[in-house]
Design a protein around this motif. Structure first.
Motif, PDB file in Angstrom:
ATOM      1  N   ARG A   1       0.736   7.493  -8.276  1.00 34.03           N
ATOM      2  CA  ARG A   1       2.022   7.248  -7.615  1.00 34.03           C
ATOM      3  C   ARG A   1       3.118   7.320  -8.667  1.00 34.03           C
ATOM      4  O   ARG A   1       3.003   6.717  -9.741  1.00 34.03           O
ATOM      5  CB  ARG A   1       2.054   5.903  -6.905  1.00 34.03           C
TER       6      ARG A   1
ATOM      7  N   SER B   1       3.083   9.881  -3.711  1.00 35.53           N
ATOM      8  CA  SER B   1       1.717   9.524  -4.051  1.00 35.53           C
ATOM      9  C   SER B   1       0.836  10.751  -3.909  1.00 35.53           C
ATOM     10  O   SER B   1       1.039  11.571  -3.002  1.00 35.53           O
ATOM     11  CB  SER B   1       1.184   8.430  -3.122  1.00 35.53           C
TER      12      SER B   1
ATOM     13  N   LEU C   1      -6.022   6.826  -3.136  1.00 35.89           N
ATOM     14  CA  LEU C   1      -4.863   6.975  -4.010  1.00 35.89           C
ATOM     15  C   LEU C   1      -5.281   7.375  -5.420  1.00 35.89           C
ATOM     16  O   LEU C   1      -6.152   6.754  -6.026  1.00 35.89           O
ATOM     17  CB  LEU C   1      -4.075   5.671  -4.058  1.00 35.89           C
TER      18      LEU C   1
END
Length: 290
Positions: free
Chosen positions: A99, A112, A96
């Motif tokens: 987001r 995301s 990640l």
């Protein structure tokens, strides 16, 4: 790597689903992904999305005059959330990177940005003007732009006469939006060797390559736009005729598709359609010996 057709499909999807929504929060998970600091991510909070643009392989979200721009690089992707996960975003070593949540009814929606692998090149910019994004200012012309003609393309080839056509198609400062996969598809459609020099093309070959660029990209965009982000990767793979098809039959002539491997990439081509039956040399060893 997402290329023009997939990025254009993402642009259309985000425009449909984000314009008119306000940013609820923007959480950075990969600190190194954010390349600008003059305007903080927090400045987007509460501001409304007014448009989404594509510049080459860059996506740029207009948030009340401030731009959230990003480039997914080779291994990045955008995942849509409806609703956005309730779990908090924490900086770490996972995939990640960012987001962003927008107001929804009843729960926030958003996306995301993730990046697989250990080499992290995904980049995010928060800027007052898109001219502040170096990669965008360096872009060459969009080959699908209405004003980009066959003569304009011929001039590009002349300017880069000593460049191999495969490399020329992939160079974002020369033409914006084409990458490794679609350049293979374009060259097979144009029946040109990837290693042919741009300056050696005949007038008919210039015309054929220009038409192949526009036909291949337009067809791919038509197939991709309207798909959800989750379906775009498999959709791209399933429609490739030569890229990633080593050993399979060329759909044009039936000859097995060949491959040239480099240190960190590869290309595919049809020996009969593109190189007069000649197999091109593998470039991995020569690359390593330089």
């Amino acid at each position: 790597m997402p290329e023009m057709p997939e990025v254009e499909a993402l642009r259309a999807f985000l425009a449909k689903n984000l314009v008119g929504r306000a940013v609820v929060r923007a959480d950075l998970a990969a600190i190194a992904a954010l390349k600008t600091f003059a305007v903080p991510l927090s400045a987007l909070h509460g501001m409304e999305v007014t448009g989404v643009e594509r510049h080459g392989k860059f996506l740029a979200i207009d948030v009340d005059g401030t731009w959230l721009a990003f480039h997914l690089a080779r291994a990045g992707w955008l995942t849509w959330h409806d609703p956005v996960p309730a779990t908090s975003v924490r900086p770490g070593k996972g995939p990640l990177a960012l987001r962003v949540a927008f107001d929804g009814d009843p729960d926030p929606v958003g996306f995301s940005l993730t990046e697989a692998g250990t080499q992290k090149h995904l980049s995010v910019y928060v800027v007052a003007e898109l001219a502040e994004v170096p990669g965008i200012t360096r872009l060459g012309p969009d080959p699908l732009a209405a004003g980009f003609t066959r003569n304009d393309f011929a001039a590009v080839l002349t300017e880069h006469a000593r460049t191999q056509v495969k490399g020329l198609l992939k160079d974002q400062s020369v033409l914006a939006g084409i990458g490794n996969a679609y350049s293979d598809e374009i060259l097979q459609a144009a029946r040109l060797s990837p290693f042919k020099l741009a300056g050696s093309l005949t007038d008919d070959e210039v015309t054929g390559l220009f038409e192949a660029i526009r036909t291949e990209l337009t067809s791919a965009i038509d197939r991709a736009v309207g798909e959800k982000p989750a379906n775009l990767k498999d959709g791209k793979r399933s429609t490739m005729r030569v890229h990633g098809r080593k050993g399979e039959a060329c759909p044009t002539c039936g000859t097995p598709i060949a491959e040239v491997s480099f240190a960190d990439s590869f290309l595919n081509y049809c020996p009969r359609c593109q190189t007069g039956g000649k197999l091109l040399a593998d470039r991995r060893l020569s690359k390593l010996l330089k």
